[in-house]
Write a protein that holds these residues in place. Structure first.
Motif, PDB file in Angstrom:
ATOM      1  N   VAL A 209      91.107 -11.655  87.346  1.00 50.73           N
ATOM      2  CA  VAL A 209      90.135 -11.606  88.526  1.00 50.73           C
ATOM      3  C   VAL A 209      89.595 -10.276  89.059  1.00 50.73           C
ATOM      4  N   LEU A 210      90.720  -9.288  88.859  1.00 46.41           N
ATOM      5  CA  LEU A 210      90.740  -8.167  89.189  1.00 46.41           C
ATOM      6  C   LEU A 210      89.662  -7.255  88.338  1.00 46.41           C
ATOM      7  N   ARG A 212      87.221  -8.894  86.376  1.00 44.12           N
ATOM      8  CA  ARG A 212      86.140  -9.286  86.668  1.00 44.12           C
ATOM      9  C   ARG A 212      85.281  -8.633  87.822  1.00 44.12           C
ATOM     10  N   ALA A 213      86.145  -8.367  88.894  1.00 45.76           N
ATOM     11  CA  ALA A 213      85.797  -8.003  90.199  1.00 45.76           C
ATOM     12  C   ALA A 213      85.128  -6.406  89.924  1.00 45.76           C
ATOM     13  N   ALA A 214      86.054  -5.481  89.192  1.00 48.53           N
ATOM     14  CA  ALA A 214      85.677  -4.400  88.943  1.00 48.53           C
ATOM     15  C   ALA A 214      84.338  -4.420  88.064  1.00 48.53           C
ATOM     16  N   LYS A 215      84.248  -5.343  87.110  1.00 46.99           N
ATOM     17  CA  LYS A 215      82.980  -5.378  86.348  1.00 46.99           C
ATOM     18  C   LYS A 215      81.651  -5.460  86.994  1.00 46.99           C
ATOM     19  N   SER A 216      82.115  -6.551  88.047  1.00 46.39           N
ATOM     20  CA  SER A 216      80.620  -6.737  88.618  1.00 46.39           C
ATOM     21  C   SER A 216      80.578  -5.596  89.880  1.00 46.39           C
ATOM     22  N   LEU A 217      81.385  -4.930  90.137  1.00 51.12           N
ATOM     23  CA  LEU A 217      80.918  -3.731  90.788  1.00 51.12           C
ATOM     24  C   LEU A 217      80.555  -2.383  90.169  1.00 51.12           C
ATOM     25  N   GLY A 218      80.434  -2.680  88.817  1.00 45.04           N
ATOM     26  CA  GLY A 218      79.680  -1.593  87.933  1.00 45.04           C
ATOM     27  C   GLY A 218      80.735  -0.715  87.191  1.00 45.04           C
ATOM     28  N   ALA A 219      81.953  -1.108  87.067  1.00 48.14           N
ATOM     29  CA  ALA A 219      82.870  -0.392  86.181  1.00 48.14           C
ATOM     30  C   ALA A 219      82.897  -0.488  84.830  1.00 48.14           C
ATOM     31  N   GLU A 223      86.681   3.036  83.493  1.00 50.13           N
ATOM     32  CA  GLU A 223      86.961   2.945  84.899  1.00 50.13           C
ATOM     33  C   GLU A 223      87.880   1.737  85.276  1.00 50.13           C
ATOM     34  N   HIS A 227      91.307   2.303  87.284  1.00 47.13           N
ATOM     35  CA  HIS A 227      91.295   1.886  88.638  1.00 47.13           C
ATOM     36  C   HIS A 227      91.952   0.366  88.539  1.00 47.13           C
ATOM     37  N   VAL A 228      92.190  -0.212  87.494  1.00 48.14           N
ATOM     38  CA  VAL A 228      92.795  -1.417  87.686  1.00 48.14           C
ATOM     39  C   VAL A 228      93.950  -1.519  86.887  1.00 48.14           C
ATOM     40  N   ALA A 232      97.746  -1.684  88.126  1.00 47.49           N
ATOM     41  CA  ALA A 232      98.435  -2.968  88.277  1.00 47.49           C
ATOM     42  C   ALA A 232      99.828  -3.084  87.482  1.00 47.49           C
TER      43      ALA A 232
END
Ligand SMILES: Nc1ncnc2c1ncn2[C@@H]1O[C@H](COP(=O)(O)OP(=O)(O)O)[C@@H](O)[C@H]1O
Ligand SMILES: [Mg+2]
Lengths: 313, 290
Positions: A209-210, A212-219, A223, A227-228, A232
């Motif tokens: 989920v992290l 996917r969250a990063a992807k949807s923020l444009g990473a 990145e 960042h993930v 992690a």
């Protein structure tokens, strides 16, 4: 313990990766949070908290007094067993007593040579360990995130990992240009495998989920990695770093058998050749003590990386 | 915490810049979602499972759409096809005429699970999107503060997510998605894990933000009350295979507060939803028995 949400507990059991006979290292991993080192600042804040929370200090003091007492009891039993020449299945008749070992230790502490042994060993460990940190984290991350890399690299790791450090001596001598580099290579190998395996384990566990969250923020991929995936994996990586330091000391003696002059492993090996029992024990305990201190130093150094984990509601 | 939400979400001056930007998006008519004959099939051969079947859906710019349906009916799958996490097996999804090929910051996503980066502070979580978009660190942080203010959490900017309650974390999640000024906000049961009391406050808070910000919202829920309370328009999905079986407007004036739950229109619409879902479950149940 910290109360982070379930999907972020990447810590979940560091992989025990000590050499097969390296049981003490495996225990390090299991101890986890409960046994993390105490920074001076923390010690101070514990003391400050004393006024408000006497319970915390009591627990802290109690834990440490139990540890010291346990060690003291062990030494006393050792002293007693040697004093009465205990010989029932286990034979203590020729074992040097703690007093003899202490006397030998005090004599060495007054000689410059002893410090050279220590300094030389620490330098070897430092170089071997640092190389293992660099290569181990890199390989671990790649293995953890790429199936192809895992399929290519892990057979090597699985086959090489169980080989004890002593078995490497002849090949290490053949492979490396100098005696020094052969020794460093052996300490490097010790640290390498736990670091690779723990890092890979942590990188595999990146919560989806992290990502996917990063992807949807444009990473992008890079990145996300930075960042993930890496953060992690940090709890697992730092566990690997601590274990790796222990195994590095664990392998030291094997490496320093090659050495003709210096090193605390050499010191121990030399005492063995000269049948100087008190010195053997001094050397053993020096390796144990320095290994513990170095592991503690690694834990302290990596602690700030995990500050986010300890803060919780 | 209650006072906090109400206070800060009304503090319109402080978030004026963000609101203005949001308004600009909707006034330009952005956030137009078209789902054309989309089917999503998972697996292949004998294991093939149709999660979403030939679905047609158009969402107008600035519209608040709720997708309502029982668990497992394909709501998340449909939403994920807009988010770009799922590629439709057939049909197309487009936002403002551009076909969706993968996730992107113009489609902000709020997940049901906690999805903040535990190693980033609340502020850095929200600043992450703007930073990725190429803003300077200080610009990104000031955007973060604007949106944290909007959800009433500036006070917690320097905290880590684990120090926040579930409801607070979801508000940060909303702030994080909005910080990219998305034309569509996609929300997948974002309040599903919260207790009833917190959920109500979150719903009111969300409506205020949306009324200010005016972005298109696609909100997935299985909770009839939640759908009718929030939406301009509700679409109901049926299970196995998932498809839209009802589509109606909620003509209850805004701003809405929890008082509307006694409103006649509200009760009628709620009944319509429940009847629709019940008859559909019955049909599915009977189908299984034949
Ligand atoms: N990645 C996937 N792979 C296989 N099956 C999936 C996947 N995602 C969802 N499904 C299946 O598709 C159906 C719809 O799931 P989902 O969209 O999550 O439903 P909802 O969100 O309405 O509860 C379920 O039967 C689910 O098991
Ligand atoms: Mg779902």
């Amino acid at each position: 313990m910290n109360a982070s949400p379930p999907d972020t507990q990447a810590t979940a059991g560091a992989v025990a990766t000590a050499a097969p006979d390296g049981a003490p290292e495996a225990m390090d991993a299991a101890e986890g949070e409960a046994d993390r080192p105490v920074t001076p600042r923390e010690a101070v804040s514990v003391l400050i908290a004393a006024a408000l929370k006497p319970k915390a200090v009591k627990a802290f003091a109690k834990s440490w007094s139990i540890r010291l007492t346990a060690l003291a009891v062990g030494v006393l039993i050792w002293q007693w067993a040697t004093a009465i020449n205990f010989n029932y299945f286990i034979n203590f008749e020729n074992i040097p007593s703690p007093v003899k070992v202490w006397t030998a230790f005090v004599a060495h502490v007054q000689s410059t040579e002893f410090y050279i042994h220590i300094a030389v060993s620490m330098q070897r460990i430092f170089i071997g360990y640092m190389s293992a940190v660099g290569l181990g984290i890199l390989l671990g991350l790649v293995i953890g995130r790429s199936r192809l890399a895992r399929d290519v690299i892990s057979p090597y790791i699985e086959i090489l990992r169980p080989i004890p450090a002593v078995a490497w001596i002849p090949l290490a001598i053949l492979m490396w240009p100098t005696e020094e580099s052969s020794i460093i290579y052996i300490t490097f190998l010790g640290a390498l495998f736990p670091i690779i395996l723990n890092t890979a384990h942590g990188a595999e566990l990146t919560p989806d989920v992290l990502i996917r969250a990063a992807k949807s923020l444009g990473a992008n991929r890079r990145e996300i990695f930075w960042h993930v995936v890496i953060p992690a994996a940090l709890p697992s990586i730092t566990a690997g770093l601590a274990i790796g330091m222990g195994v590095s000391w664990f392998s030291l003696l094997a490496g320093e058998i090659i050495s003709g002059q210096y090193g605390i492993g050499y010191f121990t090996w030399n005492a063995y050749s000269l049948i100087n029992y008190p010195d053997i024990v001094v050397g053993m305990l020096m390796i144990g003590g320095l290994g513990t201190l170095s592991t503690y130093a690694v834990r302290l150094a990596t602690r700030p990386l995990l500050s986010w984990q300890r803060r919780s509601r | 915490m209650i006072a906090n939400i109400i206070n800060l979400s009304r503090d319109k001056d402080a978030s004026a810049a963000a609101v203005q930007a949001g308004k600009n998006l909707s006034s330009e008519g952005k956030g137009h979602v078209t789902i054309e004959d989309v089917s999503v099939v998972f697996g292949a051969g004998a294991d093939a499972h149709t999660a979403v079947e030939s679905t047609q859906l158009e969402v107008q710019p600035g519209e608040f759409l709720c997708i309502l349906g029982p668990s497992g009916c394909g709501k998340s799958t449909l939403l994920n096809s807009v988010a770009g996490f799922v590629q439709p097996s057939s049909g197309t999804v487009a936002v403002d005429g551009a076909p969706v090929t993968g996730p992107g910051p113009e489609r902000g996503m709020v997940f049901q699970q906690y999805s903040l980066m535990p190693w980033k502070t609340v502020r850095d979580n929200v600043a992450f999107g703007p930073l990725l978009a190429g803003q300077s660190k200080s610009e990104a942080q000031s955007i973060a503060y604007t949106f944290l203010n909007m959800v009433g959490l500036t006070r917690f900017a320097k905290h880590y997510p684990a120090e926040l309650s579930g409801g607070m974390q979801q508000r940060v999640g909303i702030a994080r998605a909005l910080a990219n000024y998305p034309s569509v906000l996609l929300m997948d049961e974002p309040f599903g894990a919260l207790d009833a009391q917190t959920r109500l406050m979150m719903q009111e808070n969300l409506l205020r933000i949306w009324e200010d910000f005016g972005t298109t919202v696609m909100f997935v829920t299985h909770d009839v009350d939640e759908a009718v309370f929030l939406a301009d328009r509700v679409v109901i999905m049926s299970a196995a295979p998932g498809r839209i079986i009802d589509d109606f407007r909620v003509d209850i004036p805004r701003p809405r507060t929890t008082d509307i739950t006694t409103d006649d229109t509200y009760i009628q619409l709620k009944r319509r939803c429940m009847d629709r879902i019940r008859s559909e479950s019955l049909r599915a149940f009977e189908q299984q028995n034949h």
